[in-house]
Design a protein around this motif. Structure first.
Motif, mmCIF file in Angstrom:
data_model
loop_
_atom_site.group_PDB
_atom_site.id
_atom_site.type_symbol
_atom_site.label_atom_id
_atom_site.label_comp_id
_atom_site.label_asym_id
_atom_site.label_seq_id
_atom_site.Cartn_x
_atom_site.Cartn_y
_atom_site.Cartn_z
ATOM 1 N N GLN A 86 9.531 2.531 5.994
ATOM 2 C CA GLN A 86 9.552 3.998 6.150
ATOM 3 C C GLN A 86 10.653 4.550 5.244
ATOM 4 O OE1 GLN A 86 10.862 5.192 10.054
ATOM 5 N NE2 GLN A 86 10.610 7.363 9.630
ATOM 6 N N LYS A 87 10.242 5.295 4.191
ATOM 7 C CA LYS A 87 11.212 5.763 3.204
ATOM 8 C C LYS A 87 11.919 7.023 3.683
ATOM 9 C CE LYS A 87 7.801 5.783 0.185
ATOM 10 N NZ LYS A 87 6.915 5.796 -0.989
ATOM 11 N N GLY A 88 13.190 7.138 3.337
ATOM 12 C CA GLY A 88 13.938 8.342 3.715
ATOM 13 C C GLY A 88 15.396 8.191 3.390
ATOM 14 N N PRO A 126 5.214 4.185 3.461
ATOM 15 C CA PRO A 126 4.989 5.624 3.586
ATOM 16 C C PRO A 126 6.236 6.482 3.323
ATOM 17 C CG PRO A 126 5.203 4.609 5.756
ATOM 18 C CD PRO A 126 5.221 3.486 4.753
ATOM 19 N N ASN A 127 6.027 7.652 2.693
ATOM 20 C CA ASN A 127 7.085 8.670 2.625
ATOM 21 C C ASN A 127 6.965 9.520 3.899
ATOM 22 O OD1 ASN A 127 5.004 10.521 2.263
ATOM 23 N ND2 ASN A 127 5.386 10.852 0.100
ATOM 24 N N VAL A 128 7.734 10.585 3.977
ATOM 25 C CA VAL A 128 7.761 11.372 5.217
ATOM 26 C C VAL A 128 6.358 11.810 5.660
ATOM 27 C CG1 VAL A 128 8.588 13.533 6.219
ATOM 28 C CG2 VAL A 128 10.088 12.180 4.805
ATOM 29 N N ASN A 129 5.591 12.355 4.701
ATOM 30 C CA ASN A 129 4.251 12.861 5.030
ATOM 31 C C ASN A 129 3.301 11.759 5.458
ATOM 32 O OD1 ASN A 129 4.430 15.517 4.646
ATOM 33 N ND2 ASN A 129 3.595 15.523 2.565
ATOM 34 N N GLU A 130 3.337 10.692 4.655
ATOM 35 C CA GLU A 130 2.419 9.572 4.906
ATOM 36 C C GLU A 130 2.751 8.917 6.249
ATOM 37 O OE1 GLU A 130 2.152 8.971 0.063
ATOM 38 O OE2 GLU A 130 3.635 7.867 1.207
ATOM 39 N N TYR A 131 4.042 8.886 6.581
ATOM 40 C CA TYR A 131 4.467 8.302 7.857
ATOM 41 C C TYR A 131 3.953 9.143 9.023
ATOM 42 C CZ TYR A 131 7.513 6.001 11.253
ATOM 43 O OH TYR A 131 7.990 5.299 12.333
ATOM 44 N N ILE A 180 0.846 -1.211 0.000
ATOM 45 C CA ILE A 180 0.000 0.000 0.000
ATOM 46 C C ILE A 180 0.869 1.244 0.000
ATOM 47 C CG2 ILE A 180 -1.842 1.212 1.226
ATOM 48 C CD1 ILE A 180 -2.922 -1.440 1.909
ATOM 49 N N ASP A 181 0.602 2.122 -0.978
ATOM 50 C CA ASP A 181 1.451 3.299 -1.163
ATOM 51 C C ASP A 181 0.570 4.495 -1.540
ATOM 52 O OD1 ASP A 181 3.948 4.628 -1.423
ATOM 53 O OD2 ASP A 181 3.859 4.403 -3.594
ATOM 54 N N GLY A 182 1.155 5.669 -1.531
ATOM 55 C CA GLY A 182 0.487 6.875 -2.029
ATOM 56 C C GLY A 182 -0.897 7.060 -1.428
ATOM 57 N N ASP A 183 -1.898 7.268 -2.309
ATOM 58 C CA ASP A 183 -3.253 7.514 -1.819
ATOM 59 C C ASP A 183 -3.880 6.286 -1.158
ATOM 60 O OD1 ASP A 183 -3.322 10.227 -2.717
ATOM 61 O OD2 ASP A 183 -3.481 9.440 -4.751
ATOM 62 N N GLY A 241 9.169 6.617 -5.356
ATOM 63 C CA GLY A 241 8.406 5.776 -4.432
ATOM 64 C C GLY A 241 7.551 4.769 -5.213
ATOM 65 N N ASP A 242 7.123 5.175 -6.402
ATOM 66 C CA ASP A 242 6.305 4.267 -7.220
ATOM 67 C C ASP A 242 7.144 3.096 -7.725
ATOM 68 O OD1 ASP A 242 4.186 6.114 -6.908
ATOM 69 O OD2 ASP A 242 5.047 7.336 -8.507
ATOM 70 N N ILE A 243 8.399 3.402 -8.103
ATOM 71 C CA ILE A 243 9.311 2.311 -8.513
ATOM 72 C C ILE A 243 9.444 1.349 -7.339
ATOM 73 C CG2 ILE A 243 11.657 1.692 -9.194
ATOM 74 C CD1 ILE A 243 12.040 4.406 -10.404
#
Ligand code: NPW
Ligand code: ATP
Ligand code: MG
Length: 378
Positions: free
Chosen positions: A270-272, A230-235, A205-208, A299-301
Motif C-alpha cells: 500500500q503506497k503512501g 495500489p496507490n491511494v485510489n486503487e487501495y 500488478i499495478d495501475g490499470d 509508482g511505475d518505478i
C-alpha cells in the motif's frame, strides 16, 4: 541589536516590542528545531540499534531494508551469463500512456536486471522503442477500436500465443502500468494472467492491472506469487470490493492484513507517506524518507523495482545454504521492502539535486547510485 547572555538566553534588545516578539519567536522556533533535530537523531540512532537486533525477526514493523537489499542483490560474477540477473516483462502501454511502461521497464534495467521486455499495443510500441533501444518491445496487444467483432477470438488467441512463447523465460511480470481500460485488451490480459499463474511466474500488478483484478479477484486470489501495488485510489477500490467497507486510517495495519488475507494471501504494498506491506500473515512498513515531489510515474518505478527484487529474493532463497537471517521471510515481502526502500532513497537523492523540478526520469537516474551506496558492485 541582540546580545546573548550566557546559556540562559536572556537578551538585551533595542527596538520596538513587536520587533522583539518577532526576533524572540524566531529564536524560539530555532531552539525548538534544534531540540527536535537532536531528538530525531537520538531516535534514529535508537531505531538503528533496534533494527540491528529486531529487524529480521519478524516482530519489527520497520525492517532493516538495507540489510535485505545487501542480502538479496546478486554479486557481479564473470561466470554468469546474460539473463541470470533477471528477465522482466511489463505488460502495459497503449495509445494514451507510453511513459508508465517505459518507466517500469527501464527501472528494472537500471537496477541490474539483464533483460526488460514490454508487451504493449501496436500504436504504443514505436513510441516506447524510441525512448530507449535497451528495451525489447513487442507490439502485440490490440484495443477494441482496431478489431472487428468477428475477429476478436482469433486475435485474442494470437496475442496469447505470442506472449506464451516467452512466458517461461520471465522471472517476473509487471502487469498494468499504462495498460488502459479497453475491455478487449483487458480480456486478453486476463488470459495472460491465467497463463502466468499456471507457469508459476511471479506477477506484480499495478495501475490499470489493479482495475482489472479488483473487478475479477479470481485472477490473483490465492496466488502466493502475486504482488499488488495500489496507490491511494486503487487501495480504496480494493478495500470496497474485498472488505465491503471504507478505508480506516486508524487501523490501517489490521485492515491491510485483512485485505491481503481476503485475497487469499497475495502480497499487497500500500503506497503512501509510508509504504505498508502485508501478505496476510505479517505487516511491514518502509518509511525511509523519500521526496515531497509527487510527480506521476513514481509508482511505475516502484513496480519495476519490486519485480527485480522479488526475482532476486527468490533466487537468493533458492540458493542460500542453510538459514540466512532472511530465509524465513516470504520473498514477495522481501521484494516489496527492497523495492520500496530503494525507490524512496532514489527519490530523496533526486530531490536533493533537482528540488521542485524533480521528474520521474531524474529519480530513475538515481536508482543506480542509491543501490551502489548500500551495496557496492565491487
Ligand atoms: N507518464 C505516464 O504514462 C503515466 C501513466 N500512468 C498510468 O495512468 C493510468 C491511470 O493511473 P492513475 O494513477 O492516474 O489512476 P488513478 O489511481 O485512478 O488516479 C486517477 C486520479 O485519482 C486522483 N488521485 C490519484 N492519487 C491520489 C491521491 N493520492 N489522493 C487523492 N487523489 C488521488 C487524481 O485525480 P485528481 O487529483 O486529478 O482529481 C488522479 O489523477 C495507469 O495506467 C497508470 O499506470 C501513471 O502511472 C502516471 C504516469
Ligand atoms: N506522501 C508521500 N510521501 C513520501 N513518499 C510517497 C508519498 N506518497 C507516495 N510516496 C512514494 O511514491 C511512490 C509512488 O507512490 P504513488 O502513490 O505516487 O503511486 P502511483 O499513484 O501509482 O504513481 P504513478 O504516478 O506512477 O501511477 C511509492 O514508492 C511511495 O512510497
Ligand atoms: Mg500508478
Amino acid at each position: 541589536m541582540i546580545v546573548k547572555r550566557g546559556m540562559n538566553c536572556q537578551f538585551a534588545f533595542s527596538g520596538s516590542k513587536k520587533d522583539f516578539m518577532l526576533a524572540s519567536s524566531a529564536i524560539f522556533r530555532r531552539q525548538q528545531f534544534l531540540i527536535r533535530s537532536l531528538g530525531s537523531c537520538t531516535n534514529q540512532t535508537h531505531q538503528k540499534r533496534m533494527q540491528g537486533t529486531k529487524a529480521l525477526s519478524g516482530t519489527s514493523l520497520e525492517p532493516d531494508a538495507e540489510h535485505i537489499l545487501r542480502a538479496i542483490t546478486p554479486t557481479l560474477d564473470r561466470n554468469k551469463h546474460k539473463g541470470m540477473a533477471g528477465k522482466i516483462a511489463v505488460i502495459g502501454g497503449c495509445r494514451e500512456y507510453t511513459g508508465a511502461p517505459y518507466f517500469a521497464a527501464i527501472s528494472a534495467l537500471k537496477i541490474g536486471a539483464d533483460l526488460s521486455h514490454v508487451f504493449c499495443t501496436k500504436d504504443a510500441a514505436p513510441v516506447i522503442k524510441s525512448y530507449s533501444p535497451e528495451l525489447i518491445v513487442h507490439p502485440v496487444l490490440e484495443e477494441s477500436y482496431s478489431v472487428r467483432d468477428q475477429d476478436k477470438l482469433s486475435i485474442s488467441g494470437k496475442i496469447l500465443a505470442e506472449v506464451d512463447k516467452w512466458m517461461e523465460r520471465f522471472d517476473c511480470l509487471v502487469v498494468g502500468p499504462g495498460l488502459g481500460r479497453d475491455p478487449f485488451l483487458l480480456d486478453c490480459v486476463s488470459k495472460i494472467l491465467k497463463h502466468a499463474r499456471q507457469s508459476n511466474v511471479p506477477i506484480v500488478i499495478d495501475g490499470d492491472g489493479l482495475f482489472l483484478v479488483t473487478n475479477s479477484l479470481d485472477l490473483v486470489s490465492g496466488y502466493p506469487l502475486a504482488v499488488l501495488t495500489p496507490n491511494v485510489n486503487e487501495y480504496k477500490r480494493l478495500i470496497q470490493k474485498v472488505l465491503n467497507c471504507e478505508v480506516n486510517e486508524q487501523d490501517s495495519h489490521e485492515q491491510l492484513l485483512a485485505l491481503a488475507k481476503g485475497v487469499g494471501g497475495v502480497t499487497i504494498l500500500q503506497k503512501g507517506k509510508s509504504d505498508l506491506i502485508s501478505d496476510g500473515e505479517t505487516v511491514k512498513s518502509v518509511s525511509v524518507y523519500g521526496s515531497p515531489r509527487r510527480c506521476g510515474g513514481q509508482g511505475d518505478i516502484l513496480s519495476g523495482s519490486v519485480a527485480v527484487f522479488l526475482s532476486w529474493a527468490r533466487q537468493h532463497l533458492s540458493t542460500a545454504e542453510g538459514g540466512t537471517s532472511i530465509s524465513k521471510i516470504n520473498p514477495t515481502i522481501l521484494g516489496c521492502i527492497a523495492g520500496s526502500a530503494l525507490m524512496r532513497k532514489a527519490a530523496s537523492l533526486a530531490f536533493q539535486n533537482k528540488k521542485r523540478s524533480t521528474l520521474t526520469s531524474d529519480i530513475i537516474e538515481c536508482l543506480g547510485t542509491s543501490l551502489e551506496d548500500i551495496c557496492p558492485a565491487c
